[in-house]
Design a protein around this motif. Structure first.
Motif, PDB file in Angstrom:
ATOM      1  N   THR A  51      74.097  14.462  58.731  1.00  0.00           N
ATOM      2  CA  THR A  51      75.269  14.419  57.854  1.00  0.00           C
ATOM      3  C   THR A  51      75.096  15.318  56.634  1.00  0.00           C
ATOM      4  OG1 THR A  51      74.470  12.544  56.525  1.00  0.00           O
ATOM      5  CG2 THR A  51      75.645  12.022  58.559  1.00  0.00           C
ATOM      6  N   LEU A  52      73.902  15.881  56.469  1.00  0.00           N
ATOM      7  CA  LEU A  52      73.616  16.770  55.348  1.00  0.00           C
ATOM      8  C   LEU A  52      73.398  18.190  55.870  1.00  0.00           C
ATOM      9  CD1 LEU A  52      71.294  14.181  53.656  1.00  0.00           C
ATOM     10  CD2 LEU A  52      73.460  14.981  52.693  1.00  0.00           C
ATOM     11  N   ASP A  53      73.137  19.121  54.985  1.00  0.00           N
ATOM     12  CA  ASP A  53      73.025  20.538  55.365  1.00  0.00           C
ATOM     13  C   ASP A  53      71.650  20.802  55.969  1.00  0.00           C
ATOM     14  OD1 ASP A  53      72.986  23.259  55.636  1.00  0.00           O
ATOM     15  OD2 ASP A  53      73.738  23.689  53.632  1.00  0.00           O
ATOM     16  N   ASP A  54      71.613  20.918  57.287  1.00  0.00           N
ATOM     17  CA  ASP A  54      70.346  21.080  57.986  1.00  0.00           C
ATOM     18  C   ASP A  54      69.824  22.505  57.947  1.00  0.00           C
ATOM     19  OD1 ASP A  54      68.250  19.863  59.331  1.00  0.00           O
ATOM     20  OD2 ASP A  54      69.062  20.336  61.318  1.00  0.00           O
ATOM     21  N   THR A  55      70.607  23.417  57.403  1.00  0.00           N
ATOM     22  CA  THR A  55      70.167  24.816  57.340  1.00  0.00           C
ATOM     23  C   THR A  55      69.765  25.236  55.931  1.00  0.00           C
ATOM     24  OG1 THR A  55      72.411  25.660  56.990  1.00  0.00           O
ATOM     25  CG2 THR A  55      71.676  25.411  59.272  1.00  0.00           C
ATOM     26  N   MET A  56      69.849  24.317  54.986  1.00  0.00           N
ATOM     27  CA  MET A  56      69.456  24.644  53.613  1.00  0.00           C
ATOM     28  C   MET A  56      67.935  24.618  53.493  1.00  0.00           C
ATOM     29  SD  MET A  56      70.490  22.727  50.033  1.00  0.00           S
ATOM     30  CE  MET A  56      72.173  23.369  50.015  1.00  0.00           C
ATOM     31  N   SER A  57      67.376  25.665  52.908  1.00  0.00           N
ATOM     32  CA  SER A  57      65.933  25.699  52.665  1.00  0.00           C
ATOM     33  C   SER A  57      65.534  24.496  51.817  1.00  0.00           C
ATOM     34  CB  SER A  57      65.546  26.988  51.943  1.00  0.00           C
ATOM     35  OG  SER A  57      64.254  26.878  51.374  1.00  0.00           O
ATOM     36  N   PHE A  58      64.558  23.740  52.310  1.00  0.00           N
ATOM     37  CA  PHE A  58      64.157  22.529  51.594  1.00  0.00           C
ATOM     38  C   PHE A  58      63.474  22.861  50.277  1.00  0.00           C
ATOM     39  CE2 PHE A  58      63.179  17.993  51.606  1.00  0.00           C
ATOM     40  CZ  PHE A  58      64.212  17.496  52.370  1.00  0.00           C
ATOM     41  N   THR A  59      62.702  23.911  50.252  1.00  0.00           N
ATOM     42  CA  THR A  59      62.031  24.288  49.003  1.00  0.00           C
ATOM     43  C   THR A  59      63.039  24.792  47.980  1.00  0.00           C
ATOM     44  OG1 THR A  59      61.528  26.432  50.011  1.00  0.00           O
ATOM     45  CG2 THR A  59      59.784  24.778  50.029  1.00  0.00           C
ATOM     46  N   THR A  60      64.058  25.515  48.436  1.00  0.00           N
ATOM     47  CA  THR A  60      65.099  25.987  47.523  1.00  0.00           C
ATOM     48  C   THR A  60      65.897  24.813  46.972  1.00  0.00           C
ATOM     49  OG1 THR A  60      65.275  28.091  48.721  1.00  0.00           O
ATOM     50  CG2 THR A  60      67.117  27.484  47.299  1.00  0.00           C
ATOM     51  N   MET A  61      66.261  23.886  47.848  1.00  0.00           N
ATOM     52  CA  MET A  61      66.977  22.688  47.408  1.00  0.00           C
ATOM     53  C   MET A  61      66.168  21.935  46.370  1.00  0.00           C
ATOM     54  SD  MET A  61      67.009  19.120  47.786  1.00  0.00           S
ATOM     55  CE  MET A  61      66.315  18.688  49.388  1.00  0.00           C
ATOM     56  N   SER A  62      64.879  21.788  46.637  1.00  0.00           N
ATOM     57  CA  SER A  62      64.010  21.027  45.747  1.00  0.00           C
ATOM     58  C   SER A  62      63.920  21.666  44.372  1.00  0.00           C
ATOM     59  CB  SER A  62      62.621  20.917  46.375  1.00  0.00           C
ATOM     60  OG  SER A  62      61.740  20.229  45.537  1.00  0.00           O
ATOM     61  N   ALA A  63      63.710  22.966  44.330  1.00  0.00           N
ATOM     62  CA  ALA A  63      63.550  23.674  43.055  1.00  0.00           C
ATOM     63  C   ALA A  63      64.838  23.682  42.242  1.00  0.00           C
ATOM     64  CB  ALA A  63      63.079  25.104  43.302  1.00  0.00           C
ATOM     65  N   ASN A  64      65.974  23.458  42.917  1.00  0.00           N
ATOM     66  CA  ASN A  64      67.276  23.500  42.241  1.00  0.00           C
ATOM     67  C   ASN A  64      68.009  22.169  42.338  1.00  0.00           C
ATOM     68  OD1 ASN A  64      67.658  26.596  41.611  1.00  0.00           O
ATOM     69  ND2 ASN A  64      66.839  26.469  43.697  1.00  0.00           N
ATOM     70  N   ALA A  65      67.254  21.074  42.434  1.00  0.00           N
ATOM     71  CA  ALA A  65      67.830  19.755  42.722  1.00  0.00           C
ATOM     72  C   ALA A  65      68.747  19.229  41.624  1.00  0.00           C
ATOM     73  CB  ALA A  65      66.716  18.755  42.991  1.00  0.00           C
ATOM     74  N   LEU A  66      68.741  19.865  40.452  1.00  0.00           N
ATOM     75  CA  LEU A  66      69.568  19.371  39.344  1.00  0.00           C
ATOM     76  C   LEU A  66      70.945  20.023  39.304  1.00  0.00           C
ATOM     77  CD1 LEU A  66      66.914  19.235  36.473  1.00  0.00           C
ATOM     78  CD2 LEU A  66      67.596  17.423  38.057  1.00  0.00           C
ATOM     79  N   GLN A  67      71.195  20.987  40.197  1.00  0.00           N
ATOM     80  CA  GLN A  67      72.461  21.716  40.131  1.00  0.00           C
ATOM     81  C   GLN A  67      73.104  21.840  41.507  1.00  0.00           C
ATOM     82  OE1 GLN A  67      70.238  25.064  38.494  1.00  0.00           O
ATOM     83  NE2 GLN A  67      70.970  26.361  40.166  1.00  0.00           N
ATOM     84  N   SER A  68      74.412  22.023  41.500  1.00  0.00           N
ATOM     85  CA  SER A  68      75.149  22.207  42.759  1.00  0.00           C
ATOM     86  C   SER A  68      74.846  23.586  43.339  1.00  0.00           C
ATOM     87  CB  SER A  68      76.652  22.076  42.504  1.00  0.00           C
ATOM     88  OG  SER A  68      76.977  20.761  42.103  1.00  0.00           O
ATOM     89  N   PRO A  69      74.897  23.738  44.672  1.00  0.00           N
ATOM     90  CA  PRO A  69      75.234  22.723  45.681  1.00  0.00           C
ATOM     91  C   PRO A  69      74.018  21.920  46.147  1.00  0.00           C
ATOM     92  CG  PRO A  69      74.924  24.818  46.763  1.00  0.00           C
ATOM     93  CD  PRO A  69      74.712  25.073  45.285  1.00  0.00           C
ATOM     94  N   TYR A  70      72.898  22.103  45.457  1.00  0.00           N
ATOM     95  CA  TYR A  70      71.639  21.515  45.933  1.00  0.00           C
ATOM     96  C   TYR A  70      71.525  20.024  45.622  1.00  0.00           C
ATOM     97  CZ  TYR A  70      70.791  26.492  46.187  1.00  0.00           C
ATOM     98  OH  TYR A  70      70.913  27.833  46.475  1.00  0.00           O
ATOM     99  N   LYS A  71      72.023  19.600  44.466  1.00  0.00           N
ATOM    100  CA  LYS A  71      71.856  18.190  44.106  1.00  0.00           C
ATOM    101  C   LYS A  71      72.620  17.272  45.053  1.00  0.00           C
ATOM    102  CE  LYS A  71      75.516  17.985  40.552  1.00  0.00           C
ATOM    103  NZ  LYS A  71      75.773  17.708  39.106  1.00  0.00           N
ATOM    104  N   GLU A  72      73.689  17.797  45.662  1.00  0.00           N
ATOM    105  CA  GLU A  72      74.436  16.992  46.621  1.00  0.00           C
ATOM    106  C   GLU A  72      73.642  16.749  47.909  1.00  0.00           C
ATOM    107  OE1 GLU A  72      77.239  18.623  43.713  1.00  0.00           O
ATOM    108  OE2 GLU A  72      75.720  19.565  44.975  1.00  0.00           O
ATOM    109  N   GLN A  73      72.575  17.530  48.111  1.00  0.00           N
ATOM    110  CA  GLN A  73      71.737  17.395  49.302  1.00  0.00           C
ATOM    111  C   GLN A  73      70.460  16.613  49.022  1.00  0.00           C
ATOM    112  OE1 GLN A  73      72.830  18.550  52.333  1.00  0.00           O
ATOM    113  NE2 GLN A  73      74.693  19.003  51.170  1.00  0.00           N
TER     114      GLN A  73
END
Length: 618
Positions: A383-405
């Motif tokens: 149900t979440l973005d399976d193609t988003m780089s996990f390390t990129t999401m993690s480093a940017n977890a405080l801002q969209s579109p990453y925090k939604e993941q």
């Protein structure tokens, strides 16, 4: 930290991690007095005595964010009437710089700062992650003469350039209230507690809960465990849940072996009275030697005990990471200019994986239950973005579109840990797994020795196998979805489709019903596709469910409804009283249970049994 989705508020519960800051400063002392005796208008007076200041101006701060919460909370917003004085009691000029920081002039003469602290529970709405609410286990409660949940970062601030200065904290409190904490009280009186910490970061890692004493102590493998409970009605006691906690923590200690050397661990459980303005963000927040947990008191003891097992398990395993193994972003965390690490897959994901793996390893759950948990995580991750780089999401977890993941750290993050575990087991012929890797990393780094974010993958590859490095590059920092079945096949597990009864009032992590806060009524959510239970009975979005089978339901007993619905059978007769567009009506019909085709994993390849047993039983 862990937040949990509880249907009554549609609020997500997550787990998080915390750690330390260490700036250089002269070793003086910062004095703090927290007055819990004279609480007025739900506000606590705090007095801070600074160390010797040699500059003309000093900045005093409350945290914008604390490590492990992955959200900007601005704890300065709960501070009122901050004033500064010299030794003669004369006021000094104070300018509020932003929501969390104050500039004090003539700082060389500064003798004390005073301010009032508001609590966070009173204003929570429970509207979900990212709603602006403070996640309850990170927040504070102030009920004079009854309960003060004292997360120290909510009450005590810090001076720029004095983060490594020791703190001496005096808490003045009514004699009938007792402070549960992993810190040592240096004062023997009934109304005065003294706590000392080596620096600010150590202080904020030590919450205190003041309430009428309700606690139990027991020892597990040399570790003293303290369970402390605040229950508004006395429905739940520390004694009533301590047996389950002892079983869980004993199993965790056995699973970890000699990794952990913590001498005392405290579990502070606050039970919210959801009938009032009280905590709405349910879950837990870990610290090196304690966990704060917030749940609704309306839960049954059995349901609470089960939830506590999973929640406290997760928080306890944070002892490994990030509390021991972590990057410089965490070691030198900036409370007001936070920088996130790339490795939430490890801090939260591997922690969540261990919280499930240890239960099959220690025979607390069956193999089928373990596989079902993994299957559920795979479904939730879809149900979440399976193609988003996990390390990129993690480093940017405080801002969209990453925090939604962010929620994916508990789903795909745990599955990342599973895949790495299976790779290591396969390459070592079952001799080693991911727990062995974490032990090696804790020896390589540790509480006071962080790693560089960009170097972790190389270090893990060096300690394991090239195939682990390839996995991390392709599926964790890369954007390729993980082919989970390839990894299950390595341990002889195959997938099949199975028709199962789905939860009546919940689809995945999304509820079909919610609560109207103003009236406590249960409402069918509009603008969502309802399942067969609702459609067969003709229920519609915005219908108010008043009673079922002649039993009235609302916020106060919604958990009774959820538990009762688990006992319903297909084609059972049902009578529902609803209110639609202001008019009451009765619906008579039969229950049509919703079914869904789900992936089911079974151990079928006997030739892989040895490796599978090594994976599960270690």
């Amino acid at each position: 930290m862990k937040k949990i989705i509880l249907l009554l508020t549609a609020t997500t519960l997550f787990w998080s991690c915390k750690s330390a800051i260490d700036n250089n400063s002269s070793k003086q002392e910062i004095g703090v007095q927290i007055n819990l005796k004279d609480i007025k208008d739900d506000k606590v007076m705090v007095t801070v005595s600074p160390p010797k200041i040699t500059s003309d101006e000093i900045i005093f701060n409350l945290p914008k964010m604390v490590p492990g919460t992955y959200s900007i909370d601005n704890f300065g917003q709960f501070i009122d009437s901050l004033k500064a004085f010299d030794k003669k009691g004369n006021s000094l000029p104070v300018t509020k710089i932003d929501e969390n920081s104050w500039s004090i002039k003539n700082a060389k003469t500064l003798s004390r700062i005073t301010y009032l602290v508001n609590d966070t529970f009173d204003i929570e709405k429970g509207t979900g992650f990212g709603s602006g609410d403070i996640f309850s286990p990170t927040g504070s409660n102030i009920i004079a003469d009854e309960n003060i949940l004292l997360n120290t970062h909510c009450f005590v601030g810090y001076f720029n350039d004095f983060l490594s200065t020791p703190y001496k904290v005096q808490v003045v409190h009514p004699a009938k209230l007792w402070g549960a904490t992993s810190m040592t009280d240096l004062d023997t009186s009934d109304t005065n507690d003294i706590f000392k910490t080596s620096k600010y970061a150590e202080l904020v890692e030590n919450p205190i809960m003041y309430s009428k004493p309700d606690f139990t102590n027991f020892t597990v493998d040399g570790m003293e465990i303290q369970i402390s409970v605040y229950s508004p009605t006395g429905k739940i006691t520390a004694e009533s849940i301590s047996s389950g906690m002892k079983t869980t923590i004993t199993a965790q200690k056995k699973f970890l072996g000699n990794i952990n050397t913590t001498k005392k661990y405290s579990v502070l459980l606050y039970l919210s009275d959801i009938k009032k303005n009280d905590a709405r963000g349910f879950g837990a927040l870990e610290h090196p030697t304690s966990t704060t947990v917030v749940f609704p008191e309306v839960m049954s003891k059995e349901e609470l005990t089960e939830q506590m097992k999973d929640v406290v398990s997760h928080e306890f395993f944070h002892i490994l990471t990030p509390l021991t193994i972590h990057s410089k972003e965490i070691q030198y965390f900036d409370y007001n200019k936070p920088k996130m690490s790339q490795h939430l897959w490890m801090y939260e994901g591997v922690t969540e994986y261990f919280a499930n793996l240890f239960q099959i390893n220690q025979e607390l759950i069956t193999e089928d239950e373990f596989y079902n948990r993994l299957a559920e995580k795979i479904e939730n991750a879809k149900t979440l973005d399976d193609t988003m780089s996990f390390t990129t999401m993690s480093a940017n977890a405080l801002q969209s579109p990453y925090k939604e993941q962010y929620l994916n750290v508990y789903e795909k993050g745990a599955l990342i840990g599973m895949c790495i575990d299976i790779i290591i087991r396969e390459k070592s012929n079952g001799e080693r797994g991911i727990l062995d890797l974490m032990k090696k990393l804790s020896n390589e780094f540790g509480i006071t020795k962080p790693f560089n974010d960009s170097e972790l993958f190389n270090k893990i590859t060096e300690l394991t196998y090239p195939e682990v490095g390839d996995f991390l590059t392709t599926y964790v920092s890369g954007t390729t979805p993980i082919p989970y079945n390839n990894y299950f096949s390595k341990v002889g597990i195959t997938i099949s489709k199975e028709k199962k009864v789905a939860p009546i009032f919940l689809k995945g992590q999304s509820p079909y019903i919610n609560i109207i806060p103003q009236t406590k009524e249960i409402i069918v959510l509009p603008e969502i596709e309802l399942n067969q239970f609702f459609t067969e009975l003709g229920l519609k979005g915005e219908d108010i469910i008043m009673s079922i089978n002649n039993k009235n339901y609302n916020l106060d007993n919604i958990y009774d409804l959820l538990n009762e619905s688990k006992k319903w059978n297909d084609n059972d007769a049902i009578t529902i009283k609803i209110k639609r567009e202001g008019k009451e009506q009765i619906i008579n019909g039969k229950i049509k249970l919703p079914f869904e085709n789900t992936d089911t994993y079974k151990a079928t390849d006997i030739t892989k049994e040895k490796l599978r047993n090594a994976w599960l039983k270690g």
